[in-house]
Structure formats: C-alpha cells, structure tokens
Design a protein around this motif. Structure first.
Motif, PDB file in Angstrom:
ATOM      1  N   ASP A   1       5.555  12.682   9.839  1.00 60.70           N
ATOM      2  CA  ASP A   1       4.094  12.717   9.761  1.00 60.70           C
ATOM      3  C   ASP A   1       3.563  11.364  10.266  1.00 60.70           C
ATOM      4  OD1 ASP A   1       1.507  13.572   9.244  1.00 60.70           O
ATOM      5  OD2 ASP A   1       1.587  13.065   7.114  1.00 60.70           O
TER       6      ASP A   1
ATOM      7  N   HIS B   1       7.525   4.226   7.110  1.00 62.75           N
ATOM      8  CA  HIS B   1       8.696   4.880   6.538  1.00 62.75           C
ATOM      9  C   HIS B   1       9.922   4.365   7.285  1.00 62.75           C
ATOM     10  CE1 HIS B   1       6.862   7.803   3.875  1.00 62.75           C
ATOM     11  NE2 HIS B   1       6.091   8.279   4.821  1.00 62.75           N
TER      12      HIS B   1
ATOM     13  N   TYR C   1      14.096  10.378   6.401  1.00 64.83           N
ATOM     14  CA  TYR C   1      12.817  10.999   6.069  1.00 64.83           C
ATOM     15  C   TYR C   1      12.957  12.511   6.189  1.00 64.83           C
ATOM     16  CZ  TYR C   1       7.712  11.796   6.638  1.00 64.83           C
ATOM     17  OH  TYR C   1       6.406  12.213   6.521  1.00 64.83           O
ATOM     18  N   TRP C   2      12.488  13.219   5.145  1.00 60.60           N
ATOM     19  CA  TRP C   2      12.529  14.687   5.122  1.00 60.60           C
ATOM     20  C   TRP C   2      13.936  15.200   5.482  1.00 60.60           C
ATOM     21  CZ3 TRP C   2       7.141  16.077   7.783  1.00 60.60           C
ATOM     22  CH2 TRP C   2       6.103  15.700   6.913  1.00 60.60           C
TER      23      TRP C   2
ATOM     24  N   ASN D   1      13.014   8.867   1.956  1.00 59.42           N
ATOM     25  CA  ASN D   1      11.732   9.420   1.521  1.00 59.42           C
ATOM     26  C   ASN D   1      11.767  10.937   1.575  1.00 59.42           C
ATOM     27  OD1 ASN D   1       8.680   9.090   1.031  1.00 59.42           O
ATOM     28  ND2 ASN D   1       8.759  10.462   2.799  1.00 59.42           N
ATOM     29  N   GLU D   2      11.485  11.559   0.444  1.00 57.25           N
ATOM     30  CA  GLU D   2      11.301  13.016   0.349  1.00 57.25           C
ATOM     31  C   GLU D   2      12.400  13.804   1.040  1.00 57.25           C
ATOM     32  OE1 GLU D   2       7.347  14.109   1.536  1.00 57.25           O
ATOM     33  OE2 GLU D   2       6.451  13.040  -0.143  1.00 57.25           O
TER      34      GLU D   2
ATOM     35  N   ASN E   1       6.644  10.705  -5.244  1.00 66.44           N
ATOM     36  CA  ASN E   1       5.476  11.088  -4.440  1.00 66.44           C
ATOM     37  C   ASN E   1       4.917  12.368  -5.037  1.00 66.44           C
ATOM     38  OD1 ASN E   1       6.397   9.065  -2.767  1.00 66.44           O
ATOM     39  ND2 ASN E   1       6.872  10.376  -1.027  1.00 66.44           N
TER      40      ASN E   1
ATOM     41  N   TYR F   1       1.292  14.951  -5.221  1.00 62.96           N
ATOM     42  CA  TYR F   1      -0.027  15.191  -4.622  1.00 62.96           C
ATOM     43  C   TYR F   1      -0.847  16.182  -5.456  1.00 62.96           C
ATOM     44  CZ  TYR F   1       0.909  12.284  -0.600  1.00 62.96           C
ATOM     45  OH  TYR F   1       1.148  11.193   0.216  1.00 62.96           O
TER      46      TYR F   1
ATOM     47  N   TYR G   1      -2.206  18.748  -2.434  1.00 63.95           N
ATOM     48  CA  TYR G   1      -1.339  19.818  -1.933  1.00 63.95           C
ATOM     49  C   TYR G   1      -1.126  20.917  -2.966  1.00 63.95           C
ATOM     50  CZ  TYR G   1      -0.331  17.000   2.166  1.00 63.95           C
ATOM     51  OH  TYR G   1      -0.442  16.273   3.316  1.00 63.95           O
TER      52      TYR G   1
ATOM     53  N   GLU H   1       3.625   7.624  -3.846  1.00 66.02           N
ATOM     54  CA  GLU H   1       2.519   8.243  -3.089  1.00 66.02           C
ATOM     55  C   GLU H   1       1.685   9.137  -3.982  1.00 66.02           C
ATOM     56  OE1 GLU H   1       3.564  10.294   0.603  1.00 66.02           O
ATOM     57  OE2 GLU H   1       5.131   8.798   0.981  1.00 66.02           O
TER      58      GLU H   1
ATOM     59  N   TRP I   1      -1.117   6.628  -1.272  1.00 65.41           N
ATOM     60  CA  TRP I   1      -1.047   6.975   0.147  1.00 65.41           C
ATOM     61  C   TRP I   1      -2.456   7.083   0.709  1.00 65.41           C
ATOM     62  CZ3 TRP I   1       2.896   6.431   3.102  1.00 65.41           C
ATOM     63  CH2 TRP I   1       2.919   7.031   4.359  1.00 65.41           C
TER      64      TRP I   1
ATOM     65  N   PHE J   1      -3.977   6.887   9.919  1.00 62.94           N
ATOM     66  CA  PHE J   1      -2.981   6.627  10.979  1.00 62.94           C
ATOM     67  C   PHE J   1      -2.766   7.890  11.802  1.00 62.94           C
ATOM     68  CE2 PHE J   1       0.502   8.974   8.975  1.00 62.94           C
ATOM     69  CZ  PHE J   1       0.083   9.007   7.645  1.00 62.94           C
TER      70      PHE J   1
ATOM     71  N   ARG K   1      -1.682  16.522  12.363  1.00 62.97           N
ATOM     72  CA  ARG K   1      -3.019  16.570  11.748  1.00 62.97           C
ATOM     73  C   ARG K   1      -4.040  16.976  12.809  1.00 62.97           C
ATOM     74  NH1 ARG K   1      -1.437  16.683   6.481  1.00 62.97           N
ATOM     75  NH2 ARG K   1       0.446  15.413   6.394  1.00 62.97           N
TER      76      ARG K   1
ATOM     77  N   ASN L   1      -3.956  11.268  10.232  1.00 64.40           N
ATOM     78  CA  ASN L   1      -3.837  11.530   8.805  1.00 64.40           C
ATOM     79  C   ASN L   1      -4.939  10.697   8.159  1.00 64.40           C
ATOM     80  OD1 ASN L   1      -3.088  11.187   6.017  1.00 64.40           O
ATOM     81  ND2 ASN L   1      -1.043  11.928   6.537  1.00 64.40           N
TER      82      ASN L   1
ATOM     83  N   LYS M   1      -5.764  10.096   5.023  1.00 66.63           N
ATOM     84  CA  LYS M   1      -5.650   9.716   3.610  1.00 66.63           C
ATOM     85  C   LYS M   1      -5.847   8.220   3.396  1.00 66.63           C
ATOM     86  CE  LYS M   1      -2.795  13.697   2.461  1.00 66.63           C
ATOM     87  NZ  LYS M   1      -2.269  14.059   3.799  1.00 66.63           N
TER      88      LYS M   1
HETATM   89  C1  GCB Z   1       4.178  12.579   2.120  1.00 71.81           C
HETATM   90  C2  GCB Z   1       4.975  11.789   3.087  1.00 71.81           C
HETATM   91  C3  GCB Z   1       4.093  11.018   4.039  1.00 71.81           C
HETATM   92  C4  GCB Z   1       2.957  11.908   4.497  1.00 71.81           C
HETATM   93  C5  GCB Z   1       2.114  12.261   3.298  1.00 71.81           C
HETATM   94  C6  GCB Z   1       0.956  13.218   3.626  1.00 71.81           C
HETATM   95  O1  GCB Z   1       4.634  13.002   1.100  1.00 71.81           O
HETATM   96  O2  GCB Z   1       5.882  10.942   2.471  1.00 71.81           O
HETATM   97  O3  GCB Z   1       4.861  10.575   5.101  1.00 71.81           O
HETATM   98  O4  GCB Z   1       2.194  11.310   5.482  1.00 71.81           O
HETATM   99  O5  GCB Z   1       2.908  12.917   2.355  1.00 71.81           O
HETATM  100  O6  GCB Z   1      -0.095  12.740   3.994  1.00 71.81           O
HETATM  101  O7  GCB Z   1       1.154  14.417   3.509  1.00 71.81           O
END
Ligand code: GCB
Length: 613
Positions: free
Chosen positions: A183, A359, A384-385, A422-423, A481, A483, A487, A511, A556, A561, A566, A576, A578
C-alpha cells in the motif's frame, strides 16, 4: 607433478586474486560513510527507459559511441533525458508516474588514483534490482530497494574519465521482499545518494559502540577490520585499535578477539544519557592503523520489564506516529535532510517522542537527524503482507536487508526497535520464517528490542477483542494494527471494546486511523471528512487508554502518501488519505485531537505514577 603445480596455481590465484579482483555481489558494507573521505556522484544522470529490456543484449553498459559513420549503435546516453540522483523517476516526469521496469542510468566522472587508498562505490539505496558497471566491467548486482550497498572499485577506476552505468529495475516479483502487493508507491530509481568512498588499505569496516544492556555505566565496543591481507593469512601492520571519547577523557585500547580481524573492548564510562528530552551526542573517535573515524554517538539503554518499556531504566510511553519516506509538499521519495527535518518537526509538533518508520528502512540522514533532534525510532524491513515464507531465497533476502539496516543504524541511539514484519498471515511457514528473523536480529544486535506489527486480532464478542498471534512469542514488544471504525465496525464500537493479549509484553498500537481529505467537511458520520477522522481518533483514544499493557502508539499516519491501491476519484486520487497532514502539509482536525492527547500524556509522564513504576 604437473597436476600438483596446476593445483597450487589455482590455490594461489584463489587466495591472492580474490579479494582484489573478484566481484560477485556487493562487498561488506562500509561503516559510517559520513565520516569518510567521499566524492559525491549525485546530480543529473543520463537515462534510457528500457521497457523491453534490450539494454543487456545491446550492451548499454559499454556506453559505446559509433567508431565511424557506418557503425550502428542504437543508444546514446549523452542525448538521452536526464534524471536527478538521488530521486525516484516517478515524480520527476509525468509519463513515468506509473512506470515499473528497467531504466538505465549513466554518468561520467573524473578521478585521480591515490597511492595506498582503496575506493568503494557506495549506493544509499536503489529500488529494487540494480546491476552496476564501471568502465564496462560489471561490478555486481544488488537486490532490495531500501538498504545501502557498496562495491570495491580500486581496480576498475581509471585516471581521468570514468563511465558508471546502472540498470535499475523496479519490477515487482512474487519472490521479492516486499512482494507484489503493497500500500505504497513503488518508486523506482537511484533514490539515495551515490558516492565514492576512499579508505586506507586496511580499514575499519564495521564497529558498534553501545551501552551494555541494563548497565548505564558500561560501554562495549566491537570493531571489525576489512579483510585486506589479514584475511589472506598474512599479518598486516599493527592495527592497535583505540576508542576515544574526548569529552569523557577516555581513551581505550581494544584487544583482538578469537574471531580474526574482530576487536573488542568493554570499559566503564559515565556519559550523560541520551533521551528525547536530552539528545546528547558525544564525538567518538575510532582508530586502527591508518584509519580514523569520528562518529557522533548517544548512549542510552532500552529494555522491557513486564509490560513496560524502559528507557535509561525508567518507564516511557511512546507517543508516536507512523510515517512513510515521502517528501512533504512536493511528493515522491524524501531525498533531502530538509525533507527529513520537516517530517520530524511535524511529529514533534504533534507531541511525539517516537516515530515508526514504515515499512522499509528510511534513509540514513533521517536516522541521524532523529539522533540529533531526540526522536525514538522503530526501524522496519519490508516483510509486508504475503511474501513467499516457504522460499529459502526470500528468507535470505529478508535477512540481508535486516543485516544491512542493522549495520547502518546500529550506532544510532534513536533506534530502539528493529521491526521484522508487518501484517503477515499466520501459518506454520510464516511463523518459522519470522522466528528465524527475530533470532537473526538478536544475534546481530542484542541491545535493542525486537518488534513486529500484527493485524491478526480476533473478536471474542462485541465487547472483547484479542491478539493471540503466535509471533508474539519471539518478540520483545507486541505491535497491533487495528482499524476499528474504519475497516470494520463503527467508530463508536471502540468505546465498549476491551483488548486482551496473549503475551505479557509491552503493547504498541502500531496502527489505527481513517481517511480524510483535507478541507472536506461534513458531519462526523460521513466518510473521508475531517470530522469523521477526528471523531474516530476520539473514540480510539478512549479505547486504547484502557489497555493496561499499552506502552505506546503510532497511529496511521503522519502525512498522506501515494498508493496505487487508492483509486477513489476526487478524494484519494492515488493517495492514501489517512494522514494527519495532507501531502501539502495542511493539518487536519484529527491532528489536534492527537496533539491534545499527547500533551496530556506528556504531562502525566512528568509526574510519575507509583503504579507504573
Ligand atoms: C495497514 C498497513 C498499511 C496500510 C494501512 C491502510 O494495515 O499496515 O501499510 O497503508 O493499513 O491504510 O490500510
């Protein structure tokens, strides 16, 4: 007899020729480039976009000119467009915004060889794959977009004009680290500085000067000399390494250890301790033979006790923010100390003492500035992921990136946490992979904390959520993390939710957040308004404050960025959103919500509560 002679010859060539001439991958990283004699190769480079990868078969690396008017040469760097180094190509030319693939870079420079000097070509970072040629000779390749690498070029450099060619390829790969989905923008290019570094024939390749964990009056130094002839089994001149800290009136000699070329010393010292409030740095002079380095080093301890993080033996709450390495105001990769300073200053204005640099490893200047400005740092590698956890080559790649960022940042007091992931999706192969990463990080640096961010929380019921990710077993700090209100669920749900954690370790909420377009207003239930985001922060902060193991947070994210995922037109437009700051540096309402919360936290920290001691 003939065979024996041939064998001897092969052995001779192997022993004596290898360190000087062989160039497979990059050489071991040179410690502390800023304190070395260096020649910058930054500036405008000639470039050729090569979407069909014809550069290798057409020998672009030779930088050939037609020998006569009948000679066919179908490329010409001198007449090609130029791009700035350091810099990503995506933000320098509109038609390159979405470009992913090979790009050739070339520049000429003049050099005069010096007696008794070795020279290394150092790249701060190139995303993602790079192949490097000097004067038509291939030096090697490097994989990984965010870590430094260097090649020895003593033999390949010529007096006078030299031509350096780099093929940069930011194509995403399933077996990459990161893999194909992220992302954030896959900025391609020579994104960090390039330089020639001159060193004596035998030089200090690596050193670490650290406070012994939990002992604020004991320093431990280790330093490693570059092989030179020492590794060939021929003793070099007496290196007599010493470490000096003039302000503390200290000069210590280091003794050779049982590992060849590695020296150690431990000594008592009582430095003023580094902290965000008092980012005291000392000049530290490290010498061995002809080599002498002056670094600026802060001393502090970092450890955990139960669910607390202790800085210099005292509990600290990490008032943090996550950030990408994206340039404020103009977009693209952050490439200058001014970019870095703006990002850290914004975090300071928010009331932060901690930044999670996501990241992937950010540039070295950022970390050095954090040392100077007093900002604690979470340093992360791009595991990542989904990545190929079952693939041993992927583990090697991830470990190499981890090794190189640790080598680069190991002497920075600001860095308190190495983050290994991360995640990542829970599963046996991932668990084994990350266990191995955690062990590797600890083996390279036992003085810092090991962390990772997980999003694998489960709902127990409407009011209870839990994080039971088995990865926690291998970490010193648990990153979560979550949301809630973005989310999943409503933001108001957060008021009821109680969190539980399987491991009795400090928890950092690495996050949380939600998107808002700067200047978009409405009621607090309307997505992407500043009001929605600010309200989400209010509910989140109420929830997070009830977590007993909470040792910090890094919402976050600091600034909007670029992200290819997005796509919402008119709102995201490939950003993004956020951020608490827009990409143009405007503060959104949520900025002030968090600022107030951190202000209160800082005041509470100033009056120590007996229950947290
Ligand atoms: C996350 C990720 C981050 C994303 C963020 C998002 O969990 O770690 O890299 O940018 O969510 O905005 O969804």
């Amino acid at each position: 007899m003939k065979r024996a002679l041939a064998c001897l010859l092969v052995l001779f060539c192997f022993l004596f020729a290898q360190p000087l001439f062989a160039q497979n991958g990059p050489a071991p990283l040179i410690a502390d480039p800023p304190s070395r004699t260096r020649i910058s190769l930054d500036g405008m480079w000639n470039t050729i976009i090569d979407p069909y990868e014809s550069g290798i078969s057409s020998h672009f690396y030779e930088n050939r000119k037609p020998a006569s008017k009948t000679d066919l040469v179908e490329y010409d760097f001198d007449r090609s467009p130029k791009l700035k180094v350091p810099g990503d190509w995506n933000s320098q030319d509109e038609k390159l915004l979405f470009y992913e693939g090979p790009m050739w870079y070339q520049r000429s420079f003049s050099y005069q060889k010096k007696a008794n000097k070795r020279v290394f070509l150092y790249f701060g970072a190139v995303n993602y794959l790079s192949r490097v040629w000097l004067n038509g000779t291939k030096l090697g390749e490097h994989v990984g977009g965010y870590t430094p690498f260097n090649f020895e070029v003593t033999e390949q450099l010529k007096d006078g004009d030299n031509s350096l060619v780099v093929e940069v390829d930011n194509t995403r790969h399933l077996e990459g680290v990161p893999s194909i989905h992220t992302d954030w923008w896959n900025y391609g290019g020579i994104t960090r500085s390039v330089k020639l570094i001159e060193v004596p024939e035998t030089f200090i390749e690596h050193y670490s000067v650290q406070m012994v964990k939990g002992h604020s009056e004991q320093l431990s130094v280790s330093l490693e000399l570059n092989p030179g002839y020492v590794k060939l089994g021929i003793r070099g001149p007496d290196m007599s390494p010493t470490v000096e800290i003039p302000e503390l009136h200290l000069k210590e000699s280091c003794a050779e250890s049982d590992r060849q070329g590695v020296m150690f010393c431990d000594f008592r010292a009582k430095p003023e301790l580094w902290s965000p409030e008092n980012p005291k740095l000392y000049d530290v002079i490290i010498s061995a033979g002809q080599d002498r380095i002056t670094d600026h080093i802060g001393f502090r301890t970092i450890e955990t006790r139960g669910t607390q993080i202790l800085l210099n033996g005292k509990p600290i709450f990490l008032r943090g923010i996550s950030a990408h390495e994206e340039a404020p105001y103009r977009g693209g990769r952050a490439v200058s100390v001014d970019d870095d300073r703006t990002l850290i200053s914004w975090a300071k204005e928010l009331g932060c003492n901690f930044m999670r640099l996501t990241h992937y490893p950010h540039n070295e200047d950022m970390i050095r500035l954090a040392d100077q400005m007093g900002m604690l740092i979470w340093d992360e590698v791009p595991v990542y992921w989904e990545i190929q956890f079952q693939n041993p080559g992927v583990l090697d790649n991830a470990k190499t990136q981890l090794r190189d960022v640790i080598a680069r940042d190991q002497n920075r007091a600001a860095v308190i946490i190495w983050s290994i992931a991360n995640e990542t999706p829970i599963g046996p192969e991932r668990n084994v992979f990350l266990k191995s990463m955690a062990e590797y990080a600890r083996s390279l640096d036992s003085t810092r904390l090991i962390g990772a961010a997980s999003d694998k929380a489960t709902h127990i019921d409407a009011q209870h959520m839990a994080l039971n990710d088995p990865l926690g077993e291998y970490l010193d700090v648990i990153g979560l993390n979550e949301y809630v209100g973005w989310y999943f669920g409503k933001k108001e749900d957060a008021d009821q939710i109680q969190w539980s954690f399987k491991y009795q370790k400090p928890v950092i909420i690495t996050e949380f957040g939600g998107g808002a377009q700067y200047g978009l207003h409405g009621d607090s239930d309307t997505r992407f308004t500043e009001e929605y985001q600010a309200d989400l922060y209010r509910h989140q902060l109420t929830m997070l404050n009830k977590i007993p193991a909470l040792a910090g947070m890094s919402p976050w994210v600091l600034m909007d960025f670029r992200s290819p995922r997005r796509t919402l037109s008119g709102i995201q437009d490939y950003f993004n959103r956020k951020g608490l700051f827009s990409d143009r540096g405007q503060r959104k309402q949520a900025f002030y919500v968090l600022q107030k919360f951190y202000d209160e936290k800082a005041k509470q920290a100033a009056v120590p509560s007996p229950s947290r001691q």
